[in-house]
Design a protein around this motif. Structure first.
Motif, short mmCIF file in Angstrom:
data_model
loop_
_atom_site.label_atom_id
_atom_site.label_comp_id
_atom_site.label_asym_id
_atom_site.label_seq_id
_atom_site.Cartn_x
_atom_site.Cartn_y
_atom_site.Cartn_z
N ALA A 130 -2.44 -101.20 -83.35
CA ALA A 130 -1.12 -101.18 -83.97
C ALA A 130 -0.27 -100.05 -83.41
N ARG A 131 -0.86 -98.83 -83.24
CA ARG A 131 -0.08 -97.70 -82.72
C ARG A 131 0.36 -97.97 -81.28
N HIS A 176 19.92 -96.03 -83.95
CA HIS A 176 19.93 -97.34 -84.59
C HIS A 176 18.86 -97.38 -85.68
N TYR A 177 19.17 -98.05 -86.80
CA TYR A 177 18.22 -98.05 -87.92
C TYR A 177 16.90 -98.72 -87.56
N GLU A 178 16.92 -99.70 -86.65
CA GLU A 178 15.66 -100.33 -86.25
C GLU A 178 14.83 -99.40 -85.36
N THR A 179 15.50 -98.55 -84.58
CA THR A 179 14.77 -97.54 -83.79
C THR A 179 14.09 -96.54 -84.71
N LYS A 180 14.84 -96.09 -85.72
CA LYS A 180 14.26 -95.15 -86.69
C LYS A 180 13.12 -95.80 -87.46
N GLN A 181 13.26 -97.09 -87.74
CA GLN A 181 12.20 -97.82 -88.44
C GLN A 181 10.90 -97.78 -87.63
N LEU A 218 5.45 -95.56 -86.61
CA LEU A 218 4.48 -94.98 -85.70
C LEU A 218 3.93 -93.67 -86.24
N THR A 219 4.78 -92.87 -86.88
CA THR A 219 4.34 -91.61 -87.49
C THR A 219 3.36 -91.89 -88.63
N ALA A 220 3.68 -92.89 -89.45
CA ALA A 220 2.80 -93.23 -90.58
C ALA A 220 1.45 -93.73 -90.09
N LEU A 221 1.44 -94.52 -89.04
CA LEU A 221 0.19 -95.02 -88.50
C LEU A 221 -0.67 -93.90 -87.92
N TRP A 253 4.24 -108.04 -85.51
CA TRP A 253 2.93 -108.33 -84.93
C TRP A 253 2.11 -107.05 -84.78
N ALA A 254 2.78 -105.96 -84.35
CA ALA A 254 2.10 -104.67 -84.20
C ALA A 254 1.61 -104.16 -85.54
N PHE A 255 2.45 -104.24 -86.56
CA PHE A 255 2.06 -103.76 -87.88
C PHE A 255 0.92 -104.60 -88.45
N CYS A 256 0.91 -105.91 -88.13
CA CYS A 256 -0.14 -106.79 -88.65
C CYS A 256 -1.51 -106.38 -88.11
N TRP A 257 -1.55 -105.76 -86.93
CA TRP A 257 -2.82 -105.23 -86.43
C TRP A 257 -3.39 -104.20 -87.40
N ALA A 258 -2.54 -103.34 -87.93
CA ALA A 258 -3.00 -102.33 -88.88
C ALA A 258 -3.48 -102.98 -90.16
#
Length: 912
Positions: free
Chosen positions: A845-846, A864-869, A874-877, A832-837
């Motif tokens: 989104a950020r 955890h891989y989902e934490t890194k995801q 967030l860095t990319a945004l 849902w957060a990414f969909c804002w972007a």
């Protein structure tokens, strides 16, 4: 020395010289010459009061059409008498199966072709003896050479056969209902039956063993009609000239209900055809049979316009097979009737011969039926097989039970496969007679206790019977008369052993049906609290395994109440029932209350070191609930406590595999994929050492391993394994079981990952519909996960507004029911957060992605891989604020997808 016709010629010559009507006496016997015919009267062989018999075929009993016997008719020459000449042909089969009807049809063809047809009712020696006398009179040979007279050696059989052998005109001699050939042999001599080149000999009998007939006899055994032929017969007799599909369907169902026995089909069809019959159609007749079988059958026999041709109309169905039992008892086999009555208590399915325990039968029938040992039982079964009341076959079970047999019992001696098969209609008629029998109680005791002999599942010989005993256990559970309450406890105790077997072979569906059938009988009986507790607990566990959660919750609560009232709140029984209630309660969606109950149970068990096994189970259940609640750290701690108890307690391999499996799943959810794969692979290796490959526990482990492979990017391997698992679960558990739906969802998710959204969407829609129609909304995580994938498909198709709204709805529901920090909630929040972007609102989104990152760090940990995801996104945004974002790939997992695997998976996706 065989009798020759020279003595008869000598008598004829003397009679001719004396004139017509002359009597010539030779010892006890008298010969009368009248108009060229010799009438022979053997005063020493026949009582003066013996009634005359007719040699004419009973043409009024010949059916106008021979249904379903075309193949048998062709095998017997198709009406060509020459095909039957020179040998004895025996038509054998169950009483009422249509032997006489076929013989009458053959006789009609022979008579039409100009042959002499002689019909002998062969139920007794006196009737056959008189028939032989009339045959000798009718077919006496003329003009033979003279010779010495040996009158003392003459008998009716010899005279008749010499006359038949010498006949120039072809003939057909039918011995109808020769059901006791041993008695005929004793009364008439060894030569009462012999082949002839001058004519054909046809015998109808219930006795199918070749050793009671002369050498060279050709035996043709008739079986029941198939359902289509039976339907044709019913429609023809009931007067339906052009039946519609519904009427034909009713006829087919009635034919199946009556087992294809022509005698019963004829009675039913003629009954429906009568203008004043209260049963006016075939469907109503079948329904009436289900309500009141014996009275409906008697009515069909006694109201038939043809019943006058039958000496006792009531013997049409209800007594025809009693005649066979009477005859066998007269032959010194008193065990046959108790065995048939015992078999009628069970299902109309193959019965292993080993179930007919001589020890049990001796205890239950000690006052009747003579001695009981293995030899007596064997003789009785052979006799019943000979008269067609049972069939004996080497039964090879199909599917899971066959694999289980080979898996558990690798033995060279397969004699236990020998099974008794009782025709359903024969069994039902015997059940009616059992209800009227003074020995009903002891017969039911035999049926129940013979099944109880399988209790020792450690014994390979006993355990090998379980695949075949299952339907009989279900039948006994449903049919046990209410007046025999003392046997109900034995049924329940035996059912507990049955449940253990069904668990080991993975037949959860059958176990659930049997448990529910047993529970339904609680209202019929008034058992003690211990028996009620066992029934309720067992039913609750199998309902839980079959995802019938509301049923399971009700029954586990009842088990808890019974345990407290009978054993007290500190009893082992209560703690066992409460542990099951905790697991069921949590799966119903009440995570918080389930976790609270599980925590209390663990604390209580920790204070009871004398119950270490229950303590291990309590920590295992608590770990499962914590994992489902998203509390992974705490779940791992309790799971490891349960695993540590294994070495100390050394439970069975089934329990060990379940507890270690939970630890592997928790490691997977914590992101330790390699560790989880190691643990689950070892569990799978252990399971395969003692469980069949299709067992539900094995399939669940394979599912988890395939899911990890998918996370690691090996989509093609995961896709192939999941398809195999899905098909196995569909066949074993049913297409609407939650495990089957989980696997099918996972297949759809992989299709989404590899870009095959057009194939994935209908599959996921069907899964969601099944969750709703089957009442599985309590498995909220699974249901929302499927909805999540459907929203993800909309996003991949560029429907971002619809996707944004869909994720918002799912997120609200997850936050309300699972909590804001549950891993599933955070995955939805991430998308849902990414969909804002994607919609052009990077700042929103950020902000939302930052919330996801903070929550994942606390719940899953920084590695955890989902934490890194979330951190990478967030860095990319932050770096590319002005970029036009596009939803690309399955952001729910953020796993690398091997491109070659993706292409290969696409080529196989059409197999869905």
């Amino acid at each position: 020395m065989r009798y020759r016709d020279d003595g008869l010629i000598y008598i004829r010559q003397n009679a001719e010289s004396a004139g017509s009507g002359t009597n010539i006496q030779a010892g006890r016997d008298q010969f009368v010459f009248d108009s060229g015919t010799v009438h022979v009267h053997f005063n020493g062989l026949q009582s003066p009061s013996a009634p005359p018999v007719s040699l004419r075929p009973p043409v009024n009993l010949r059916p106008p059409q021979l249904h379903g016997r075309e193949s048998a008719f062709r095998d017997l020459g198709g009406g060509d008498l020459a095909a039957l000449m020179g040998c004895i042909t025996v038509l054998s089969g169950l009483g009422g199966i249509g032997k006489s009807a076929l013989a009458l049809t053959i006789a009609n063809y022979a008579q039409s072709a100009g042959a002499t047809v002689l019909w002998v009712h062969a139920s007794g020696g006196s009737e056959v003896s008189e028939a032989f006398r009339q045959i000798a009179t009718k077919l006496c040979p003329q003009g033979a050479e003279g010779g010495e007279t040996l009158l003392d050696r003459l008998n009716t059989a010899d005279l008749a056969w010499e006359a038949l052998h010498a006949s120039e005109k072809p003939w057909l001699l039918v011995f109808d209902n020769a059901d006791d050939p041993a008695r005929l042999l004793q009364e008439l001599g060894p030569n009462w039956l012999e082949p002839s080149a001058s004519g054909a000999v046809l015998v109808t009998t219930r006795q199918a063993h070749l050793d009671v007939w002369p050498p060279g006899t050709r035996l043709k055994r008739l079986g029941p009609l198939d359902h289509e032929d039976g339907a044709d017969m019913l429609l023809a007799l009931s007067g339906s000239s052009a039946p519609d599909p519904a009427e034909r369907g009713a006829a087919r169902e009635l034919s199946e209900r009556l087992g294809g026995v022509p005698l019963a089909l004829r009675a039913a069809g003629l009954c429906v055809a009568q203008p004043f019959s209260p049963i006016q159609d075939l469907k109503a007749f079948r329904q009436a049979l289900d309500r009141d079988f014996p009275n409906v059958v008697d009515r069909a026999a006694t109201t038939s316009p043809h019943s006058s041709t039958i000496e006792d109309a009531r013997s049409l169905v209800m007594q025809t097979w009693e005649v066979s039992l009477d005859a066998l008892e007269q032959q010194g086999l008193p065990q046959v009737r108790p065995i048939m009555r015992t078999l009628s208590c069970w299902a109309s399915r193959p019965v292993p011969v080993a179930l007919l325990s001589p020890k049990v039968l001796a205890r239950t029938h000690r006052l009747e039926a003579g001695r009981w040992d293995s030899v007596a039982v064997e003789r009785a079964l052979n006799a019943l097989s000979a008269v067609g009341l049972i069939d004996v076959a080497d039964e090879n079970s199909d599917g899971p039970s066959a694999e289980a047999d080979a898996f558990y019992h690798r033995r060279s001696d397969m004699s236990w496969r020998r099974c008794v098969i009782v025709h359903p209609l024969v069994a039902e008629v015997n059940a009616v007679h059992l209800e009227r029998s003074p020995h009903r109680a002891r017969t039911w005791a035999a049926a129940v206790r013979c099944l109880g002999a399988l209790r020792d599942t450690e014994d390979q010989e006993a355990a090998a019977q379980w695949p075949f005993a299952v339907p009989h256990m279900m039948a006994v559970a449903g049919r046990l008369p209410p007046s025999l309450e003392e046997l109900f406890e034995t049924v329940v105790n035996t059912h507990m052993y049955l449940s253990r077997y069904l668990r080991m072979v993975g037949r959860y569906d059958i176990a659930h049906k049997c448990a529910m059938a047993l529970r339904a009988r609680l209202a019929t009986f008034t058992p003690n609290d211990r028996i009620c507790y066992l029934v309720e607990l067992n039913a609750a566990e199998w309902a839980w395994n079959m995802s019938r959660l509301d049923e399971a919750d009700t029954m586990s609560a009842a088990a808890c109440r019974l345990a407290v009232s009978s054993r007290g709140p500190d009893s082992v029984e209560f703690h066992v029932a409460r542990a099951l209630a905790v697991a069921i309660h949590s799966e119903l969606g009440s995570m918080e209350s389930g976790a609270k109950m599980a925590r209390e149970l663990c604390a209580e068990m920790d204070d009871k070191p004398h119950l270490p096994y229950l303590g291990m189970q309590a920590h295992h259940h608590f770990a499962t609930i914590l994992r489902q609640s998203g509390r992974l750290d705490e779940a791992e701690n309790h799971s490891r406590r349960a695993v540590e108890s294994l070495d100390r307690l050394e439970p069975g391999p089934f329990t060990q595999a379940i507890i270690r499996h939970e630890l592997g799943v928790i490691l997977w959810h914590r992101g330790h994929l390699d560790q989880a794969l190691t643990v689950l692979s070892e569990v799978l290796r252990q399971q395969r050492s003692f469980l069949p490959a299709w067992h539900p526990s094995v399939l669940v482990t394979r599912y988890d391993i395939a899911s990890i492979h998918s996370l690691q990017g090996n989509s093609i391997r995961a896709f192939t394994d999941l398809m195999d698992i899905w098909l196995a679960e569909r066949d074993l558990l049913g297409k609407d079981h939650y495990k089957t739906l989980q696997t099918r969802h996972q297949v759809g998710q992989i299709l989404v990952e590899i870009g095959e959204v057009d194939q994935a969407e209908p599959l996921l829609s069907e899964v969601e519909a099944e969750y709703e129609t089957q009442g599985l909304q309590g498995r909220l995580t699974d249901l929302l996960s499927t909805r999540h994938e459907r929203v993800h498909i909309a996003a991949q198709r560029g429907q971002h507004v619809e996707a944004h709204q869909g994720w918002r709805r799912i997120l609200n529901e997850e936050q309300r029911n699972l909590g804001a920090w549950h891993p599933s909630t955070l995955r939805t929040h991430y998308n849902w957060a990414f969909c804002w972007a994607v919609l052009g609102f990077p700042s929103v989104a950020r902000a939302e992605m930052r919330k996801v990152l903070v929550a994942r760090r606390d719940v899953l940990g920084i590695n955890h891989y989902e934490t890194k995801q979330a951190a990478d996104m967030l860095t990319a945004l932050a770096r590319q604020q002005s970029q036009k974002w596009r939803f690309d790939g399955n952001r729910r997992r953020n796993v690398p997808v091997n491109r070659a695997a993706r292409r290969n998976a696409k080529s196989q996706a059409s197999d869905i």
